[in-house]
Design a protein around this motif. Structure first.
Motif, PDB file in Angstrom:
ATOM      1  N   UNK A   2      58.258  -0.215  22.894  1.00  0.00           N
ATOM      2  CA  UNK A   2      58.985   0.573  23.869  1.00  0.00           C
ATOM      3  C   UNK A   2      58.724   0.027  25.268  1.00  0.00           C
ATOM      4  N   UNK A   3      59.523   0.462  26.220  1.00  0.00           N
ATOM      5  CA  UNK A   3      59.450  -0.066  27.583  1.00  0.00           C
ATOM      6  C   UNK A   3      58.081   0.132  28.232  1.00  0.00           C
ATOM      7  N   UNK A   4      57.475   1.319  28.119  1.00  0.00           N
ATOM      8  CA  UNK A   4      56.149   1.471  28.724  1.00  0.00           C
ATOM      9  C   UNK A   4      55.126   0.483  28.177  1.00  0.00           C
ATOM     10  N   UNK A   5      55.198   0.219  26.872  1.00  0.00           N
ATOM     11  CA  UNK A   5      54.265  -0.733  26.293  1.00  0.00           C
ATOM     12  C   UNK A   5      54.524  -2.136  26.836  1.00  0.00           C
ATOM     13  N   UNK A   6      55.791  -2.476  27.038  1.00  0.00           N
ATOM     14  CA  UNK A   6      56.106  -3.780  27.618  1.00  0.00           C
ATOM     15  C   UNK A   6      55.587  -3.880  29.053  1.00  0.00           C
ATOM     16  N   UNK A   7      55.746  -2.807  29.823  1.00  0.00           N
ATOM     17  CA  UNK A   7      55.191  -2.807  31.177  1.00  0.00           C
ATOM     18  C   UNK A   7      53.674  -2.970  31.135  1.00  0.00           C
ATOM     19  N   UNK A   8      53.047  -2.239  30.209  1.00  0.00           N
ATOM     20  CA  UNK A   8      51.582  -2.314  30.099  1.00  0.00           C
ATOM     21  C   UNK A   8      51.136  -3.705  29.673  1.00  0.00           C
ATOM     22  N   UNK A   9      51.858  -4.292  28.714  1.00  0.00           N
ATOM     23  CA  UNK A   9      51.519  -5.639  28.272  1.00  0.00           C
ATOM     24  C   UNK A   9      51.763  -6.655  29.388  1.00  0.00           C
ATOM     25  N   UNK A  10      52.807  -6.418  30.178  1.00  0.00           N
ATOM     26  CA  UNK A  10      53.055  -7.300  31.316  1.00  0.00           C
ATOM     27  C   UNK A  10      51.902  -7.217  32.312  1.00  0.00           C
ATOM     28  N   UNK A  11      51.394  -5.998  32.514  1.00  0.00           N
ATOM     29  CA  UNK A  11      50.248  -5.817  33.422  1.00  0.00           C
ATOM     30  C   UNK A  11      49.022  -6.543  32.894  1.00  0.00           C
ATOM     31  N   UNK A  12      48.762  -6.416  31.596  1.00  0.00           N
ATOM     32  CA  UNK A  12      47.599  -7.091  31.020  1.00  0.00           C
ATOM     33  C   UNK A  12      47.798  -8.610  30.995  1.00  0.00           C
ATOM     34  N   UNK A  13      49.035  -9.037  30.790  1.00  0.00           N
ATOM     35  CA  UNK A  13      49.316 -10.472  30.832  1.00  0.00           C
ATOM     36  C   UNK A  13      49.069 -11.009  32.238  1.00  0.00           C
ATOM     37  N   UNK A  14      49.471 -10.223  33.243  1.00  0.00           N
ATOM     38  CA  UNK A  14      49.207 -10.636  34.610  1.00  0.00           C
ATOM     39  C   UNK A  14      47.702 -10.724  34.862  1.00  0.00           C
ATOM     40  N   UNK A  52      57.749   5.407  31.501  1.00  0.00           N
ATOM     41  CA  UNK A  52      58.386   4.245  32.129  1.00  0.00           C
ATOM     42  C   UNK A  52      57.926   4.089  33.569  1.00  0.00           C
ATOM     43  N   UNK A  53      58.028   5.173  34.298  1.00  0.00           N
ATOM     44  CA  UNK A  53      57.699   5.140  35.717  1.00  0.00           C
ATOM     45  C   UNK A  53      56.223   4.842  35.946  1.00  0.00           C
ATOM     46  N   UNK A  54      55.345   5.528  35.213  1.00  0.00           N
ATOM     47  CA  UNK A  54      53.906   5.364  35.410  1.00  0.00           C
ATOM     48  C   UNK A  54      53.474   3.932  35.115  1.00  0.00           C
ATOM     49  N   UNK A  55      53.936   3.386  34.007  1.00  0.00           N
ATOM     50  CA  UNK A  55      53.485   2.047  33.632  1.00  0.00           C
ATOM     51  C   UNK A  55      54.135   0.955  34.474  1.00  0.00           C
ATOM     52  N   UNK A  56      55.331   1.186  34.974  1.00  0.00           N
ATOM     53  CA  UNK A  56      55.935   0.195  35.867  1.00  0.00           C
ATOM     54  C   UNK A  56      55.202   0.163  37.203  1.00  0.00           C
TER      55      UNK A  56
END
Length: 457
Positions: free
Chosen positions: A24-36, A180-184
């Protein structure tokens, strides 16, 4: 009352990737954060290593540890709030008829969660500021260093206290469906924070780097609460108290104080490693802490990456349980637990291998980290701690009281061993004590209680 956000509505290229990968989108945002973090982490480490000597790094990471005691004052309540808000949000979204009695009661309970958590965390923030300043002075005053640490400490602790006061609002938003909002925004927070840290370190600002990073974190939290989602909190402000007997003291505190006891014990057992080593009355204490700090920076990032799969699904699992969809919640949780544990083991194994081969390059990079065998032993404790977290998250998602007695007993034994052997034998004693007590005492005690819970429930 404003309708709660449906945060996972599919749209754009991100949604198509989510569907294909079953994310889901929040998980993608979270994974993007961890990837960063995975990409930016080495850059930050190089800059820290360049900006400070090994002993000065011990002071740098010691100050980071001191700020981190805010976790003690949060008392584990944030996950309780996510769970409670998720359960109430499920009832609110189940029937959107504002005249429906069940819908109104759920909205009133949500309003009580908001006001109660604000009051609780304002007091926690005040106590943190007092304790942080006192503990910081006691921890660093005896360290032999030329760094001027007292002024950055005096500035950063009140700013970190502000982030404690704002934390419950973000937890409630996450539980209420604004994932969505929190993780973005967390992604933006991490990216901007990293850039600020790089600029500050490159500019030679030293310990003031930590101050600037904390300001960035608090500024993003303030924006989310007071600007982006102001209407959400305003919509609940005028609602009366629930008339079904729901109360903060009866329905939140009984779970919260148990979580608080576990949170404090966990922090003492696993989050003060640098200060344990730094507090030794030995000439090499600051140097040992300077090697341990960068290592823990990497292992902490790995742990956070593994828990990303857990945290982004936690509110969904809570909502499924709140809607009576127990089988669906259980299936989602088993898949999440398996993926997160596999990620943790793979990442820790890779890190051990990398530190093992560093001497081959002949540049002395290995002197900035602990020894490979020390990291391997530490990893045993980290994996055991992850399994403890998985069990605890599931129990809270069921709105059940956590197993506070076996948890606290196991973690306090770990804390006593870590502080005793860490002070006696530095990093070697610390990692062995942590791995043995977490893996052989804390985890078995908690697993026994967890198995009993699953059989009875």
């Amino acid at each position: 009352m404003a309708a709660l956000e449906q945060s996972d509505a599919p749209n754009s290229w991100l949604a198509r990737i989510s569907q294909r990968l079953q994310l889901d989108r929040p998980l993608l945002f979270a994974l993007a954060a961890k990837s960063w973090q995975a990409i930016s982490g080495p850059i930050t480490l190089i800059l820290v290593i360049s900006a400070f000597s090994v002993s000065e790094r011990g002071v740098y990471y010691g100050l980071v540890n001191i700020i981190g005691i805010q976790a003690i004052f949060e008392l584990g309540l944030l996950n309780v709030l996510i769970s409670q808000a998720g359960n109430e949000a499920a009832k609110i979204n189940k029937k959107n008829n504002s005249a429906d009695h069940e819908n109104q009661l759920a909205a009133q309970r949500m309003a009580l969660l908001i006001t109660g958590s604000w009051q609780w965390f304002l007091m926690a923030a005040f106590l943190f500021v007092l304790a942080g300043l006192g503990f910081g002075w006691l921890s660093l005053a005896s360290v032999e260093t030329q760094l001027n640490w007292w002024l950055p400490l005096a500035v950063v602790i009140p700013i970190a206290g502000m982030s404690i006061a704002l934390a419950p609002a973000l937890a409630i938003l996450e539980g209420a469906g604004y994932r969505d909002s929190i993780y973005s925004f967390r992604l933006l927070q991490i990216v901007t924070g990293s850039v600020v840290v790089w600029i500050a370190l490159a500019a030679g600002l030293g310990l003031w780097t930590i101050v600037l990073a904390t300001i960035v974190q608090t500024a993003w939290m303030s924006y989310v609460v007071y600007v982006r989602h102001r209407d959400f909190f305003t919509s609940f402000r005028a609602l009366p108290l629930p008339n079904d007997g729901f109360s903060w003291s009866r329905d939140v505190v009984p779970m919260q104080w148990r979580v608080a006891a576990i949170s404090v014990a966990h922090y003492l057992a696993s989050q003060l490693f640098v200060l344990v080593v730094l507090g030794r009355e030995a000439a090499e204490a600051a140097t040992d802490a300077g090697r341990l700090g960068p290592t823990l920076t990497i292992t902490t990032a790995i742990q956070m990456l593994a828990l990303t799969w857990v945290q982004t699904k936690f509110s969904l699992v809570s909502a499924h349980h709140g809607a009576g969809e127990r089988e669906q919640a259980g299936t989602m949780w088993r898949q999440t637990a398996l993926i997160s544990t596999a990620l943790l083991c793979l990442a820790l194994g890779t890190l051990i291998l990398l530190i093992t081969i560093l001497p081959w390059f002949g540049r002395g990079w290995e002197l900035n980290f602990v020894l490979p065998w020390q990291l391997a032993v530490l990893s045993v404790g980290l994996i055991a701690n992850h399994l403890l977290a998985l069990q605890s998250f599931y129990v809270m998602a069921r709105r059940a009281n956590p197993f506070w007695i076996p948890s606290v007993v196991g973690l306090l034994i770990t804390a006593a061993a870590v502080w005793t052997f860490g002070r006696m034998y530095s990093t070697s004693g610390l990692v062995v004590a942590y791995a043995v007590t977490t893996g052989a005492i804390a985890l078995p005690l908690h697993t026994w209680a967890y198995i009993r819970f699953r059989r009875e429930k």
